[in-house]
Design an enzyme around this catalytic site. Structure first.
Site, PDB file in Angstrom:
ATOM      1  N   ASP A  30       0.871  -1.175   0.000  1.00 50.79           N
ATOM      2  CA  ASP A  30       0.000   0.000   0.000  1.00 50.79           C
ATOM      3  C   ASP A  30       0.906   1.222   0.000  1.00 50.79           C
ATOM      4  O   ASP A  30       2.008   1.180   0.556  1.00 50.79           O
ATOM      5  CB  ASP A  30      -0.903  -0.008   1.231  1.00 50.79           C
ATOM      6  CG  ASP A  30      -2.142   0.839   1.017  1.00 50.79           C
ATOM      7  OD1 ASP A  30      -3.234   0.252   0.839  1.00 50.79           O
ATOM      8  OD2 ASP A  30      -2.023   2.084   1.017  1.00 50.79           O
ATOM      9  N   PHE A 152     -16.787 -10.764  -5.160  1.00 50.14           N
ATOM     10  CA  PHE A 152     -18.212 -10.589  -4.853  1.00 50.14           C
ATOM     11  C   PHE A 152     -18.409 -10.511  -3.344  1.00 50.14           C
ATOM     12  O   PHE A 152     -19.389 -10.996  -2.800  1.00 50.14           O
ATOM     13  CB  PHE A 152     -19.023 -11.746  -5.461  1.00 50.14           C
ATOM     14  CG  PHE A 152     -18.874 -11.850  -6.955  1.00 50.14           C
ATOM     15  CD1 PHE A 152     -19.543 -10.966  -7.800  1.00 50.14           C
ATOM     16  CD2 PHE A 152     -18.041 -12.802  -7.525  1.00 50.14           C
ATOM     17  CE1 PHE A 152     -19.391 -11.035  -9.178  1.00 50.14           C
ATOM     18  CE2 PHE A 152     -17.881 -12.885  -8.906  1.00 50.14           C
ATOM     19  CZ  PHE A 152     -18.557 -12.003  -9.739  1.00 50.14           C
ATOM     20  N   LEU A 153     -17.414  -9.937  -2.667  1.00 53.82           N
ATOM     21  CA  LEU A 153     -17.445  -9.880  -1.194  1.00 53.82           C
ATOM     22  C   LEU A 153     -18.385  -8.786  -0.722  1.00 53.82           C
ATOM     23  O   LEU A 153     -18.363  -7.689  -1.266  1.00 53.82           O
ATOM     24  CB  LEU A 153     -16.048  -9.562  -0.654  1.00 53.82           C
ATOM     25  CG  LEU A 153     -14.883 -10.358  -1.231  1.00 53.82           C
ATOM     26  CD1 LEU A 153     -13.570  -9.809  -0.684  1.00 53.82           C
ATOM     27  CD2 LEU A 153     -15.054 -11.817  -0.888  1.00 53.82           C
ATOM     28  N   CYS A 261     -20.028   0.390  -3.361  1.00 54.05           N
ATOM     29  CA  CYS A 261     -20.040  -0.485  -4.540  1.00 54.05           C
ATOM     30  C   CYS A 261     -21.284  -0.350  -5.404  1.00 54.05           C
ATOM     31  O   CYS A 261     -21.192   0.036  -6.565  1.00 54.05           O
ATOM     32  CB  CYS A 261     -19.881  -1.929  -4.097  1.00 54.05           C
ATOM     33  SG  CYS A 261     -18.461  -2.182  -3.045  1.00 54.05           S
TER      34      CYS A 261
END
Ligand code: UGA
Length: 447
Positions: A30, A152-153, A261
């Site tokens: 990161d 698809f969390l 999302c």
């Protein structure tokens, strides 16, 4: 397998920790040294049930390391997942700036074969853009593939969703990429592994989120209809859900969808369609219905209180859904400013979301954060529920009633049974359970 991850936000952190837990060697990068420092110390920077325990366990097993140095990721991995953010631009398109920055950074480091996998939600055809970006900066002799493996969390159940998916979608344009990704997943998962080309996999992700949003907005329109004619949307959704062709999930009516999302992917999907000359009017309507949810709730609050000016209103729930600390695009961000503007004094409680809420809407004399639902209810003229935390379902309602100045609840998530609530002495208003006619000025006027 040796795995690299770029981006340790919600998708990257969960992917890194779960892949390490499955036995892979994971190096995650990161740009933010503070985030890397915390993760390396076993301290997640997001609230996600189960994440901390799994993070700590896999740091101890030395399967997981965090760094700010992209080189370290590239030298220690064969498969590299791109998990950086793709926030919406003001025109609705997904902003691919962070994804492109990562590929520009790693392109000159390509040495031997690497599989670069899109995990962030990206519009169809992004891989083509990434390949030309890589080719511009990489050694012409370098070998790589770009694949798509959308996630698809759901926030709040992300660890469970990662480890027990309904399906895993693998988008590949080469045999080598296909066999690497199949090797990664085949041993650990029994769900269908759905293999397709890269563009199709990219599109599946957007289509899935857009379809979920469509289900929710559909039920919310049915909810308004139920309200007006005195029917019960909860019963309607349960009966619909028993039809396996429809399915029981994502039929809960209420304040609609928020988060980082669904709203974003819906907009981006409409833009992708518009770019090829298709007007995805259905999805524009889905969005319009969703935006209207807070207005409907606010009207109910206003009518129930006969105007909110000078009234004290308890708000339960700041996050866009339960089991997360995420307030992005949450109804609270629209409801709270409107109630403030109308002159209400607000007391807000959320089990996890208050510190994130404070970053968006600073507390002041008119907007106070409190430590429990009971503190919020004390002296309130009405209590408004914005998030379906299970903690709220378990409240001692008689205690709540005794603390309030007036026993009025406006429930944006339909948590309780209206008949029971009225028997307990509450004026209980919902979104879709037939109470519009109970509020003067709402509901169908007599002819
Ligand atoms: C969503 C998708 O469900 C995931 O599959 C996807 O991976 C993720 O987006 C993503 O693209 O990263 P998430 O945003 O965590 O996951 O939340 P959801 O559980 O989908 O809920 C979204 C919103 O819909 C919430 O505000 C929730 O309250 C609302 N919702 C959900 C309803 O109003 N009614 C329902 O029946 C279900």
């Amino acid at each position: 397998m040796r795995i690299g991850i770029f981006g340790t936000g919600y998708v990257g952190a969960v992917t890194a920790v779960c892949l390490a837990d499955l036995g892979h060697s994971v190096t995650a990068a990161d740009k933010d040294p503070r985030v890397v420092g915390k993760l390396a110390d076993g301290e997640p920077t997001i609230y996600e049930p189960g994440l901390r325990e799994m993070l700590v366990a896999n740091l101890k097993r030395r399967r997981l390391r965090f760094t700010t140095v992209p080189d370290e990721v590239m030298s220690r991995s064969d498969v590299v997942f791109l998990c950086v953010g793709t926030p919406p631009r003001s025109d609705g398109h997904a902003d691919l700036g962070q994804v492109e920055e990562v590929v520009r950074t790693i392109a000159p480091m390509l040495d031997g074969y690497k599989l670069i996998v899109e995990k962030s939600s990206v519009p169809a055809n992004t891989a083509t853009r990434l390949r030309s970006e890589i080719n511009r900066f990489a050694d012409p002799k370098s070998r790589y593939d770009v694949a798509s493996n959308p996630e698809f969390l759901r926030e709040g159940t992300a660890i469970h969703d990662f480890l027990h998916p309904d399906r895993i979608v693998i988008g590949v344009d080469s045999e080598r990429a296909r066999s690497l990704l199949l090797d990664l997943y085949r041993g650990s998962f029994s769900c269908p592994l759905y293999v397709t080309d890269v563009k199709t996999a990219e599109l599946i992700k957007h289509a899935a989120n857009a379809f979920l949003a469509t289900k929710i907005s559909f039920m919310n329109m049915v909810a308004d209809l139920c309200d007006e004619i005195g029917a019960d949307v909860v019963a309607v959704s349960q009966a619909l859900g028993l039809d396996r062709r429809i399915g029981r999930h994502f039929l809960d009516a209420g304040l609609g969808f928020g988060g980082s999302c669904l709203p974003k992917d819906l907009k981006a999907f409409v833009k992708v369609a518009a770019e090829v000359g298709l007007d995805f009017a259905l999805l524009r309507e889905v969005e319009r219905i969703n935006i209207g949810r807070t207005e409907r709730l606010l009207r109910k609050v206003d009518r129930a209180l006969d105007g909110v000016e000078g009234k004290t209103v308890a708000i339960l729930g700041a996050t866009f859904k339960p089991n997360t600390d995420d307030v992005r695009d949450a109804p609270s961000l629209r409801v709270i400013p409107k109630l403030k503007e109308a002159g209400a004094a607000l007391r807000v409680y959320d089990p996890q979301g208050l510190s994130n809420l404070a970053k968006m809407l600073a507390p002041d004399d008119q907007l106070r954060h409190v430590e429990s639902a009971y503190d919020a209810a004390r002296g309130a003229h009405a209590l408004v529920i914005l998030t379906d935390w299970s903690e709220f379902r378990e409240l001692d309602l008689q205690r709540i009633r005794s603390l309030m100045q007036a026993p009025i609840i406006v429930d944006g998530r339909n948590l309780f049974d209206p008949v029971d609530m009225r028997a307990q002495g509450f004026e209980y208003y919902t979104l879709g359970r037939g109470d519009a006619s109970l509020i003067p000025g709402m509901g169908t006027e007599p002819q």
